[in-house]
Design an enzyme around this catalytic site. Structure first.
Site, PDB file in Angstrom:
ATOM      1  N   ASP A  92       9.980  11.330  17.754  1.00 44.14           N
ATOM      2  CA  ASP A  92       9.955  12.854  17.537  1.00 44.14           C
ATOM      3  C   ASP A  92      10.397  13.834  18.756  1.00 44.14           C
ATOM      4  O   ASP A  92       9.901  13.460  19.760  1.00 44.14           O
ATOM      5  CB  ASP A  92       8.294  13.105  17.140  1.00 44.14           C
ATOM      6  CG  ASP A  92       8.216  14.421  16.114  1.00 44.14           C
ATOM      7  OD1 ASP A  92       8.456  15.337  17.088  1.00 44.14           O
ATOM      8  OD2 ASP A  92       7.735  14.273  15.258  1.00 44.14           O
ATOM      9  N   GLU A 100       0.699  -1.397  -0.036  1.00 50.97           N
ATOM     10  CA  GLU A 100       0.133  -0.097   0.026  1.00 50.97           C
ATOM     11  C   GLU A 100       0.885   1.132  -0.173  1.00 50.97           C
ATOM     12  O   GLU A 100       1.798   1.329   0.661  1.00 50.97           O
ATOM     13  CB  GLU A 100      -1.081   0.027   1.293  1.00 50.97           C
ATOM     14  CG  GLU A 100      -1.714   1.342   1.276  1.00 50.97           C
ATOM     15  CD  GLU A 100      -2.395   1.444   2.368  1.00 50.97           C
ATOM     16  OE1 GLU A 100      -3.422   2.582   2.343  1.00 50.97           O
ATOM     17  OE2 GLU A 100      -2.605   0.792   3.339  1.00 50.97           O
ATOM     18  N   ASP A 157       8.879   5.424  15.553  1.00 51.88           N
ATOM     19  CA  ASP A 157       8.842   6.970  14.999  1.00 51.88           C
ATOM     20  C   ASP A 157       9.161   7.609  16.251  1.00 51.88           C
ATOM     21  O   ASP A 157       8.606   7.488  17.409  1.00 51.88           O
ATOM     22  CB  ASP A 157       7.373   7.186  14.781  1.00 51.88           C
ATOM     23  CG  ASP A 157       7.111   8.559  14.217  1.00 51.88           C
ATOM     24  OD1 ASP A 157       8.281   9.464  14.391  1.00 51.88           O
ATOM     25  OD2 ASP A 157       6.075   9.067  14.019  1.00 51.88           O
TER      26      ASP A 157
END
Length: 397
Positions: free
Chosen positions: A102, A31, A100
């Site tokens: 941040d 995808e 992830d």
């Protein structure tokens, strides 16, 4: 385009057809999500895109010109056909294990910047995260193909590409992510289950050895968490209740206001004072009359402070599900214009987010190269040569 396609095909290729060992539609089942911006104020989010090969992928990107690309899982069927496939027969098959991290999640501890702003001082939190995560993933789980990328703005992404990692169930992904997770948000609460001494988990013991020097140099030094009364009072308020009641925080507050001590000197004084509360026969211990549980809390407090100020802060939900989308590497960040380039984890201390090439810079470099581009990849004539060359050597050959 070529590098992205080769990486995410994992040796499979449409053009090789049904050769033994070749899953020709592997790339087709991946995808892709495009975010396009038809006007400056509008965004359109297009999920379930899929492409059979490099040419189709490249043509779609050039036609749509998305300002953001996200990558998802490999499914049982081409995602573009998902509306024609019944129920549970359309499901995820595999996806890289991703993480992830941040800098906005460090706003509670960094003193230099907040929100989307970053600087070289707070970027060191990212370096620490890479060291802890990369070592843990390799040493504790045996993964080898671990790719790190700069997000293009204020964070980093990790893609664990081993075959075993890509096949992990959602439950297994949650377990791996949970292995690294610590409850760091509430500074006034101790880290449950994290006890200094012989009972400390080996992974955290290893992390402490890596993070404690950074804490001294970068957190006490550059972040200056003990530099002003406002900052040190904030930290002293998190001391275990028994030693606060015994007057330790008030005593240090008075001492530090009168003296001219560095952050490291204050920290050493604080840790030394805490140690006196748990040392056999000391006057401080007799004064505080600590229970075994309270003594363990006092002994663990310095470790908790180090971890809370340096340990990786994961966006845990990104890692838990196979079908979670993550921004594509090699793209240009729409806010900064910087490229989401690969990073060499072994040289993370040398990485400078402000030296990452921008789109205008790359255009100027290609224009300057002119007819000298030759037949090879154009990126080899630009500032991307080092980072993309590293990725090509490490993950494609």
């Amino acid at each position: 385009f070529d590098m992205m396609h080769e990486w995410l095909s994992y040796g499979n290729e449409w053009g090789r057809g049904n050769e033994p060992g070749n899953e020709k539609d592997f790339f087709l089942k991946r995808e892709w999500s495009f975010t396009i911006q038809p006007t400056p104020t509008d965004e359109i989010y297009i999920r379930y895109q899929s492409f059979k090969d490099l040419a189709e992928f490249k043509a779609a990107v050039q036609k749509r010109q998305p300002n953001k690309i996200d990558i998802g899982a490999v499914f049982t069927h081409p995602p573009k056909d998902h509306q024609t496939i019944k129920g549970s027969t359309f499901a995820t098959v595999e996806r890289e294990l991703v993480f992830d991290i941040d800098l906005t999640d460090y706003d509670g501890v960094r003193t230099c910047c907040t929100g989307a702003d970053i600087c070289r001082k707070c970027w060191k939190y990212m370096n620490a995260s890479i060291k802890i995560m990369d070592t843990g993933l390799r040493s504790d789980f045996g993964f080898k193909d671990i790719a790190w990328f700069y997000s293009g703005r204020r964070g980093i992404h990790c893609w664990v590409c081993d075959d075993e990692a890509r096949k992990l169930s959602n439950e297994a992904r949650s377990a791996v992510a949970g292995y690294f997770e610590l409850p760091l948000e509430n500074a006034e609460q101790p880290l449950d289950g994290v006890e200094a001494g012989p009972n400390l988990h080996p992974m955290l013991k290893r992390a402490e050895a890596t993070l404690e020097p950074m804490f001294r140099k970068d957190i006490l030094g550059e972040q200056g968490i003990l530099d002003t009364p406002e900052r040190w009072v904030k930290l002293l308020k998190t001391l275990p209740e028994d030693v606060r009641k015994a007057g330790l925080a008030a005593d240090l507050d008075v001492k530090w206001k009168k003296g001219n001590y560095t952050g490291e000197e204050k920290w050493d004084q604080l840790v030394g004072a805490l140690r006196s509360y748990t040392t056999k026969g000391s006057a401080s211990k007799r004064q505080a009359k600590l229970s075994p549980k309270a003594a363990a809390a006092v002994e663990s407090w310095p470790l908790h402070v180090v971890l809370r100020n340096t340990y990786p802060r994961l966006d845990i939900n990104v890692s838990k599900m196979q079908n979670h989308l993550l921004k594509s590497p090699f793209c240009v960040h729409p806010k900064t214009g910087r490229v989401c380039i690969p990073m060499d984890a072994s040289k993370c201390d040398d990485f400078d987010p402000f030296a990452v090439p921008t789109l205008p810079q790359l255009v100027a470099e290609l224009d300057a190269a002119g007819s000298d581009l030759g037949d090879g990849p154009a990126w080899k004539k630009t500032s991307l040569k080092e980072s993309l060359g590293f990725f090509e050597r490490r993950f494609l050959k």
